[in-house]
Structure formats: C-alpha cells, structure tokens
Write a protein that holds these residues in place. Sequence first.
Motif, PDB file in Angstrom:
ATOM      1  N   TRP A  34       0.827  -1.205   0.000  1.00  0.00           N
ATOM      2  CA  TRP A  34       0.000   0.000   0.000  1.00  0.00           C
ATOM      3  C   TRP A  34       0.867   1.264   0.000  1.00  0.00           C
ATOM      4  O   TRP A  34       0.584   2.221  -0.730  1.00  0.00           O
ATOM      5  CB  TRP A  34      -0.958   0.001   1.178  1.00  0.00           C
ATOM      6  N   LEU A  38       0.795   4.150  -2.710  1.00  0.00           N
ATOM      7  CA  LEU A  38       0.473   5.512  -2.288  1.00  0.00           C
ATOM      8  C   LEU A  38       1.601   6.484  -2.642  1.00  0.00           C
ATOM      9  O   LEU A  38       1.343   7.611  -3.088  1.00  0.00           O
ATOM     10  CB  LEU A  38       0.195   5.544  -0.781  1.00  0.00           C
ATOM     11  N   SER A  42       1.362   9.765  -5.141  1.00  0.00           N
ATOM     12  CA  SER A  42       1.831  11.086  -4.736  1.00  0.00           C
ATOM     13  C   SER A  42       2.864  11.644  -5.709  1.00  0.00           C
ATOM     14  O   SER A  42       2.815  12.818  -6.098  1.00  0.00           O
ATOM     15  CB  SER A  42       2.413  11.013  -3.320  1.00  0.00           C
ATOM     16  N   ILE A  49      -8.276   9.941  -4.752  1.00  0.00           N
ATOM     17  CA  ILE A  49      -8.222   8.482  -4.703  1.00  0.00           C
ATOM     18  C   ILE A  49      -9.628   7.934  -4.476  1.00  0.00           C
ATOM     19  O   ILE A  49     -10.391   8.453  -3.653  1.00  0.00           O
ATOM     20  CB  ILE A  49      -7.298   8.000  -3.571  1.00  0.00           C
ATOM     21  N   THR A  67      -2.886   7.312   6.608  1.00  0.00           N
ATOM     22  CA  THR A  67      -2.040   7.482   5.423  1.00  0.00           C
ATOM     23  C   THR A  67      -2.734   8.331   4.358  1.00  0.00           C
ATOM     24  O   THR A  67      -2.073   8.840   3.447  1.00  0.00           O
ATOM     25  CB  THR A  67      -1.663   6.120   4.794  1.00  0.00           C
ATOM     26  N   LEU A  68      -4.044   8.479   4.464  1.00  0.00           N
ATOM     27  CA  LEU A  68      -4.817   9.216   3.457  1.00  0.00           C
ATOM     28  C   LEU A  68      -5.086  10.667   3.855  1.00  0.00           C
ATOM     29  O   LEU A  68      -5.810  11.371   3.150  1.00  0.00           O
ATOM     30  CB  LEU A  68      -6.152   8.512   3.208  1.00  0.00           C
ATOM     31  N   PHE A  71      -4.870  13.378   1.208  1.00  0.00           N
ATOM     32  CA  PHE A  71      -5.531  13.107  -0.059  1.00  0.00           C
ATOM     33  C   PHE A  71      -7.036  13.319   0.064  1.00  0.00           C
ATOM     34  O   PHE A  71      -7.603  13.222   1.161  1.00  0.00           O
ATOM     35  CB  PHE A  71      -5.274  11.662  -0.507  1.00  0.00           C
ATOM     36  N   PHE A  73     -10.384  11.504  -0.786  1.00  0.00           N
ATOM     37  CA  PHE A  73     -10.720  10.130  -1.137  1.00  0.00           C
ATOM     38  C   PHE A  73     -12.200   9.821  -0.925  1.00  0.00           C
ATOM     39  O   PHE A  73     -12.881  10.429  -0.108  1.00  0.00           O
ATOM     40  CB  PHE A  73      -9.870   9.131  -0.328  1.00  0.00           C
TER      41      PHE A  73
END
Length: 245
Positions: A34, A38, A42, A49, A67-68, A71, A73
């Motif tokens: 992942w 990711l 980036s 996403i 981790t998002l 972003f 999403f």
Amino acid sequence: MLKKIAYVTDLHLDEEFIIGSDITGTGIDTRKNWITVLNDISLKGINNIIIGGDIGENSAHSWFFETLKNFNFLLTLGNHDKYNEIRKYFNQKSEKKTKLYYLNRIHGYTCIFLDSSSELICNDQIDWLERQLLTFEKILIFIHHPIIGVNIEVDKKYSLNKRSLISNKIFELENEIRVFCGHYHCDDEKKVNNLYQYVTPAVSYQAKKITKKIELDTNTFTFGYRIINLESSKTISTDLILFSK
C-alpha cells in the motif's frame, strides 16, 4: 482540462487468508504494498483516490486512514468490509443508514457509488440506482464486484448475486456507462452493449486468470492500481500501474 483519479482496490491489510489463498510465508507485505502504491500516486501528483473495497482487518483501519490524510478520497465497501467499522473513519452521507451507497459529481461526471458488501444489491439500492441513471451527464459507477461476468474461476465461486439486475438497468439506456470494480485480483476490460467494465488489479496480490482453481500468482507477485483520466472533452482513458514484490 485533465483530472486524474487513482483507483485502488483489494488491499486486504493485515489479512492472512484471501480469496482461497493463505499468504502466510509468501513474503507478501500488504502494508508495504500500500505504501508503495500511495507513494507512486503522490509522485504522479494525483490527489484524488477512490478505494474499491476490501480494505482489510480492523487492526489496520486507523493506520490506513491516517495514510490518506493528505488526499481527497471516496470509497465503496467490499465483502471483507463492515460499514459500522468503516464509518468511524469515513464520514460520508449515505442513502441508507445500514448501507454505503451515494452520489458524487466529479469533473462534470455523475459518479455512483454502490454497496455490494453483502454480495447482493438490495432492492432499495436498485431502485435508487435506476433514478440516478436518468441523467444526461456522463456516468461512472464504482462497485467492488464486477457486474459483467469474467471468464476466470473466481467469477464462478464469488460473483455478485443477481448482478443482472444492475446490468439490465444499464442496457436499457442509450448513453455509455463506465464501471470500475475489483474483487477478482486481476485486470480485465470488457464492453457489452453500452457498458464498459474495468476490473482493477489488487494492491495485495493477483490471482492466476487461467486455472481450474483459485490460485495466487506466485510467478510475478505483482500488485498495483489504475489511473482514471477524465478529459474535459468528456472522454475517458485509464492506465494500469503495476509493481513486483
């Protein structure tokens, strides 16, 4: 103007047994996969996403959604996902309290997000879908399960129940519909009538396509994602991005 969206699916974070295969001892690290995906998203300057479902065990949820944080999403649920757990981290208004299906408009497209986590699309969701299809806008459908059959073993055992209820609604229309899905741990593109279906490879690992049983593809240990390119001219193209373990 071009808008790029990263479509990722089937991460299966912290899971050991996936679609008929025990990955213990294979060296597959789903969290590492992942992060590789990711980082690539980036580096390509993509900030949007869409997650196609089967995120993984509850133990990974907090880490995954962290981790998002940089972003934008959206997501659909897979058959390994539980809405009561995902909603702790994903605050999206749904058409039904017990299901996650909703509408979003992206770059002039009507984007329909369906919930196939129970491996069946409920009647309420079918009725809602039929109403959303009555638009002159270009339509994209995001769902975990494919709605057109794919000639692989996993389709025979783990396909979406009564999927023709969805495809038949689409076939009644004149405009083209694009469907983005995962679930089968492989890549596949198919057009039937006015329906274009894109099955996207898994972030975790791929399954062999031509076998009489469901098997982990140990020849390449590939994983990856799909980039959806939305053109201002209302044309759509996609790119597959693949990596090897």
